[in-house]
Enzyme design. Structure first.
Site, short mmCIF file in Angstrom:
data_model
loop_
_atom_site.label_atom_id
_atom_site.label_comp_id
_atom_site.label_asym_id
_atom_site.label_seq_id
_atom_site.Cartn_x
_atom_site.Cartn_y
_atom_site.Cartn_z
N ASN A 6 43.58 -41.55 0.99
CA ASN A 6 43.87 -42.22 2.26
C ASN A 6 44.67 -43.49 1.96
O ASN A 6 44.17 -44.40 1.29
CB ASN A 6 42.53 -42.55 2.94
CG ASN A 6 42.73 -43.18 4.29
OD1 ASN A 6 43.60 -44.02 4.46
ND2 ASN A 6 41.92 -42.80 5.26
N HIS A 9 45.31 -48.38 3.87
CA HIS A 9 45.23 -49.80 3.56
C HIS A 9 46.44 -50.33 2.79
O HIS A 9 46.57 -51.53 2.60
CB HIS A 9 43.90 -50.13 2.90
CG HIS A 9 42.78 -49.89 3.88
ND1 HIS A 9 42.79 -50.45 5.14
CD2 HIS A 9 41.69 -49.10 3.83
CE1 HIS A 9 41.73 -50.03 5.81
NE2 HIS A 9 41.05 -49.20 5.04
N HIS A 42 45.08 -42.36 9.03
CA HIS A 42 44.45 -42.45 10.34
C HIS A 42 45.43 -43.19 11.26
O HIS A 42 45.69 -44.38 11.05
CB HIS A 42 43.15 -43.24 10.19
CG HIS A 42 42.35 -43.34 11.46
ND1 HIS A 42 41.13 -43.96 11.51
CD2 HIS A 42 42.60 -42.93 12.73
CE1 HIS A 42 40.65 -43.91 12.73
NE2 HIS A 42 41.53 -43.30 13.50
N ARG A 44 45.63 -44.91 14.28
CA ARG A 44 44.69 -45.46 15.26
C ARG A 44 45.40 -45.80 16.56
O ARG A 44 46.59 -46.12 16.57
CB ARG A 44 44.05 -46.74 14.71
CG ARG A 44 43.12 -46.53 13.53
CD ARG A 44 42.47 -47.86 13.16
NE ARG A 44 41.62 -48.31 14.23
CZ ARG A 44 40.30 -48.15 14.25
NH1 ARG A 44 39.67 -47.58 13.25
NH2 ARG A 44 39.59 -48.57 15.27
N ARG A 48 46.78 -50.48 13.97
CA ARG A 48 46.59 -51.67 13.13
C ARG A 48 47.12 -51.49 11.72
O ARG A 48 47.39 -52.45 11.03
CB ARG A 48 45.13 -52.09 13.10
CG ARG A 48 44.22 -51.11 12.41
CD ARG A 48 42.84 -51.68 12.23
NE ARG A 48 42.09 -51.74 13.47
CZ ARG A 48 40.76 -51.72 13.53
NH1 ARG A 48 40.06 -51.67 12.43
NH2 ARG A 48 40.12 -51.77 14.68
N GLU A 69 44.09 -38.16 10.55
CA GLU A 69 42.87 -38.51 11.27
C GLU A 69 43.27 -39.09 12.61
O GLU A 69 44.19 -39.91 12.70
CB GLU A 69 42.08 -39.57 10.50
CG GLU A 69 41.51 -39.07 9.20
CD GLU A 69 40.82 -40.20 8.43
OE1 GLU A 69 40.79 -41.34 8.92
OE2 GLU A 69 40.34 -39.92 7.34
N THR A 100 36.01 -46.78 10.75
CA THR A 100 35.26 -45.75 11.47
C THR A 100 33.78 -45.92 11.13
O THR A 100 33.39 -45.89 9.96
CB THR A 100 35.72 -44.35 11.02
OG1 THR A 100 37.14 -44.37 10.94
CG2 THR A 100 35.29 -43.29 11.99
N GLU A 154 33.93 -32.86 8.20
CA GLU A 154 33.93 -33.85 7.14
C GLU A 154 32.64 -34.65 7.28
O GLU A 154 32.43 -35.32 8.30
CB GLU A 154 35.15 -34.78 7.23
CG GLU A 154 35.12 -35.84 6.13
CD GLU A 154 36.33 -36.77 6.12
OE1 GLU A 154 37.38 -36.39 6.65
OE2 GLU A 154 36.19 -37.88 5.56
N HIS A 192 34.29 -41.40 3.17
CA HIS A 192 34.01 -42.75 3.68
C HIS A 192 33.12 -43.52 2.72
O HIS A 192 32.00 -43.12 2.44
CB HIS A 192 33.35 -42.74 5.07
CG HIS A 192 33.74 -43.98 5.84
ND1 HIS A 192 33.19 -45.21 5.59
CD2 HIS A 192 34.69 -44.18 6.79
CE1 HIS A 192 33.75 -46.11 6.37
NE2 HIS A 192 34.68 -45.51 7.11
N1 PXP Z 1 37.37 -40.03 6.00
C1 PXP Z 1 37.44 -40.55 7.25
C2 PXP Z 1 37.21 -39.66 8.41
C3 PXP Z 1 37.75 -41.91 7.46
O1 PXP Z 1 37.81 -42.40 8.70
C4 PXP Z 1 38.01 -42.71 6.33
C5 PXP Z 1 38.38 -44.14 6.52
O2 PXP Z 1 39.58 -44.22 7.22
C6 PXP Z 1 37.94 -42.13 5.06
C7 PXP Z 1 37.59 -40.80 4.92
C8 PXP Z 1 38.20 -42.92 3.82
O3 PXP Z 1 37.21 -43.89 3.68
P1 PXP Z 1 37.35 -45.02 2.58
O4 PXP Z 1 38.58 -45.80 2.91
O5 PXP Z 1 36.10 -45.83 2.75
O6 PXP Z 1 37.45 -44.34 1.27
#
Ligand code: PXP
Length: 241
Positions: A6, A9, A42, A44, A48, A69, A100, A154, A192
């Site tokens: 992901n 960030h 994601h 959003r 953001r 996402e 999330t 998931e 997550h």
């Molecule tokens: N899976 C989902 C559905 C999420 O919303 C997120 C965070 O955006 C992640 C995985 C990844 O989580 P993390 O950034 O904490 O590894």
């Protein structure tokens, strides 16, 4: 086990300055070079971090697959319908949340499921997109997901991650949920809060076939890259005199 990275960030850092760098697409290509099986972002409602343009560029440029996402905002569902990413993962979204916070609330019976979610699932499945639902590792919620005829769930690993290292109960919850979801014919993903300390126990759960990990990898990348970044700037500044 498929590892999806992901890159949200990376975009968070860019948006802090509304600048051009760091580019999440460039980061995604590096993730692929390092062995990622897919890229997760994601989009959003508040935009953001990831922007619409990032999603379009990722879809064009990555060589693996895109896992988008999203919540049920009409403009985003419609973008996904047109763009047809490999996979769409529905997540709950609240404006004031930092990230999330929990899995989707699917209600206590099939007729209690949010009609916007049902509609969005139908539209994306008709567009040929694999659909996954981000849910808590809860057997009743898995029943609801199975009734919605999605491809995958998931499992939210947030509770497990927060409880670490005293996480036996949460780990067991994940194991049971993964087994149950698989028995219902659902593919099982998880994510997550997974990091370098807590990931292996989850990766060892046989029914889980895909992980999405973001924050810990982007955080590690900043630290691993810092020395090299400073050395380069040091050399440039010194070479000018
Ligand atoms: N899976 C989902 C559905 C999420 O919303 C997120 C965070 O955006 C992640 C995985 C990844 O989580 P993390 O950034 O904490 O590894």
């Amino acid at each position: 086990m498929r590892l999806y990275i992901n890159v949200d960030h990376v975009a968070t850092l860019r948006q802090a300055r509304r600048a051009r760098e760091p580019d999440p697409v460039e980061a995604a290509l590096l993730c692929e070079r390092a062995g990622a099986d897919g890229i997760t972002v994601h989009l959003r409602e508040d935009r953001r971090h990831i922007q619409d343009q990032d999603v379009h560029r990722l879809a064009e440029q990555i060589k693996t697959v895109l896992n988008l996402e999203l919540a049920t905002a009409e403009d985003i569902v419609s973008l996904a319908e047109k763009l047809k990413p490999h996979q769409a993962t529905f997540v709950p979204e609240r404006r004031e949340e930092i990230t999330t916070e929990g899995g989707l609330a699917l209600g206590s019976s099939p007729d209690r499921v949010d009609p916007r979610l049902k509609d969005a699932i139908g539209r994306l499945r008709s567009a040929g997109v694999r659909v996954s639902l981000f849910i808590d590792p809860d057997l009743e919620v898995i029943d609801r997901a199975a009734e919605l005829a999605v491809d995958a769930v998931e499992l939210h690993t947030g509770q497990y991650s927060h409880a670490f290292p005293r996480s036996d109960e949460e780990l067991e919850r994940l194991r049971k949920a993964a087994k149950y979801a698989r028995s219902k014919g659902l593919a099982v993903h998880a994510g997550h809060g997974l990091n370098y300390e807590n990931v292996t126990a989850v990766a060892a759960i046989g029914e889980i076939e895909e992980l999405s990990i973001g924050h810990s990898i982007v955080s590690r990348a900043v630290m691993v890259g810092m020395e090299e970044a400073v050395r380069r700037m040091r050399a440039l500044v010194d070479s000018a005199r």
